[in-house]
Design a protein around this motif. Structure first.
Motif: not given
Length: 492
Positions: A232-240
């Protein structure tokens, strides 16, 4: 013939092992008004019985009499830790071999760090649960220290220590023991070994793509497929980007990540309450949870647009996955944020598609970790991979290897007087790089053959009197039963 004393001691070995071992505890005679030793003068403390004379040394305490008092010792290791008897050690060595071999294939160098580190290395202000899981204490120099719960902070410390002498990029890996006082579940222990691979000095997403490729390579070597495991892949920048849209202070970012990381562990209402307590508005909470439910990169792009760094990074990663050949292994999941505060960009977790195990591994980008320790920030990313959960997965899939003890040669003297000659034969073979089990006692051949079968020996080498006088030894190939004599100087 064995003496009766030896015979009786051998008989004990046939009794069932007790759960505890008993040791005698010496008891010092007490006076009616006991005083601590520190209150005695040096002269008085030296005048103990037998302190002088009878071979005693001045100032030495005489041995206390042994009494019948016994202390029970639990023969099990501390809760959450493990012994490694030979059969388990063979499995551990096999697993670590594959950790190291995959790291070598990708051009990484091995490093290690102290198991004991400064407690300050792990105390960050983001409210991570790791703070409550530390095995920490004050040493005799009044320093606060902790058994390392993970390897990345130690890596950061070493990079700062090396400073400008490091030639970037750095590609390092480590296989180290870690400690966390946490609730134990299947595949989760308080003491475990962890395989880390880290790339320091590369800001591009190619670094994350290579790290995931290395884990996929490892899985394939063990017989694990994309139908068994995924990422599973995401990015902390989505939350930012979501938090920035709702004017939520940057200082809350780390705390929000830690709350979101619990999304599959606690009810959604509890997540909402924790976010509200952290200072996030109800409107922002609803929007945040909506974004976190997205499992499609296309859908994320519709909400955030294609101009943000988060979408651009993720699109590049998925494109690289096709080039590396592991696109079927990865999927987008916005709820993946990882629980450690230092991640800054792409994050990923390996998971069991059967849903029976916790996260198998995890990692991501941590570009700003070094500055938290007073160093200059350098782009970095890495992952951690525990040894316990992968063993559980291999058991689940029926992929655990059969790893029996195997020794190439067993050498036996046919006469007690030839024990030295047998030792010479064993030394010659060991000098040529061959493993040898030397029979150290005068044993009947029936016992020797049983021993050879237990250790899976390839050859039995017999040292007999007449053969030895002719400079020869007897050789039996155990798989075929073929027997012959060979000169000692021709033995290979």
């Amino acid at each position: 013939m064995l003496s009766s004393a030896v015979s009786s001691s051998l008989l004990i070995l046939h009794k069932p092992l007790a759960r505890v071992i008993r040791f005698p505890i010496p008891k010092l005679p007490l006076s009616p008004n006991p005083r601590p030793l520190s209150s005695l003068s040096p002269a008085a403390s030296a005048l103990t019985p037998n302190a002088v004379g009878a071979g005693g040394r001045a100032g030495a305490l005489s041995p206390a009499p042994i009494t019948e008092d016994l202390q029970k010792i639990d023969v099990n290791p501390p809760k959450g830790t493990r012994d490694f008897p030979p059969e388990d050690m063979r499995l551990r060595n096999w697993l670590f071999y594959h950790f190291r071999e995959v790291s070598r294939l990708f051009g990484f160098e091995e490093v290690d760090f102290p198991v004991l580190e400064s407690e300050a290395l792990y105390i960050r202000k983001a409210g991570e649960e790791i703070r409550d899981q530390l095995y920490c204490f004050e040493d005799r120099g009044n320093r606060r220290v902790a058994l390392r719960p993970e390897l990345t902070p130690s890596l950061a410390r070493l990079v700062i220590q090396k400073g400008k002498s490091l030639s970037l990029p750095v590609k390092w890996f480590a296989v180290g023991q870690c400690w966390r006082y946490e609730r134990m579940t299947r595949g989760r222990r308080r003491e475990h070994y962890q395989w880390n691979m880290d790339i320091i000095g590369v800001p591009e997403v190619t670094a994350e793509a290579e790290l995931i490729s290395s884990i996929v390579t490892f899985f394939k070597r063990l017989g694990i497929t994309a139908s068994d495991v995924g990422f599973k892949v995401s990015s902390r920048k989505v939350l930012q980007e979501v938090l920035r849209h709702y004017s939520i202070p940057e200082a809350l970012f780390g705390k929000v990540c830690i709350i979101i990381d619990k999304i599959e562990k606690i009810p959604v209402d509890d997540i909402k309450n924790e976010l509200k307590s952290a200072g996030v508005s109800e409107e922002a909470i609803e929007q945040l949870l909506q974004v976190l439910s997205i499992k499609s990169l296309t859908k994320l792009e519709e909400i955030l647009g294609d101009a943000g760094e988060a979408v651009a990074d993720l699109k590049q990663l998925f494109s690289l996955a096709e080039k590396f050949g592991y696109s079927e292994w990865i999927q987008f999941d916005a709820s993946i944020v990882r629980g450690l505060a230092y991640y800054t960009g792409i994050v990923f977790e390996g998971f069991d598609r059967g849903g029976k195990l916790r996260a198998i591994c995890g990692g991501g980008r941590y570009d700003r970790l070094l500055s938290t320790f007073g160093g200059d920030d350098i782009p970095a990313c890495g992952f951690g991979f525990g040894d316990a959960v992968i063993v559980e997965l291999l058991k689940e899939k029926g992929l655990l290897p059969e790893l029996s003890l195997q020794v190439e040669n067993i050498v036996c003297a046919l006469d007690p007087g030839l024990q030295g000659a047998a030792a010479t034969v064993a030394t010659i073979l060991r000098g040529k790089g061959q493993s040898v089990d030397l029979v150290l006692e005068n044993k009947p051949l029936k016992w020797v053959f049983k021993r050879a079968a237990r250790i899976n020996a390839n050859r039995l080498i017999l040292v007999g009197d007449s053969e030895w006088q002719r400079g020869m030894v007897g050789v039996k190939i155990l798989s075929s039963g073929e027997q012959h004599e060979i000169r000692l100087d021709e033995l290979e």
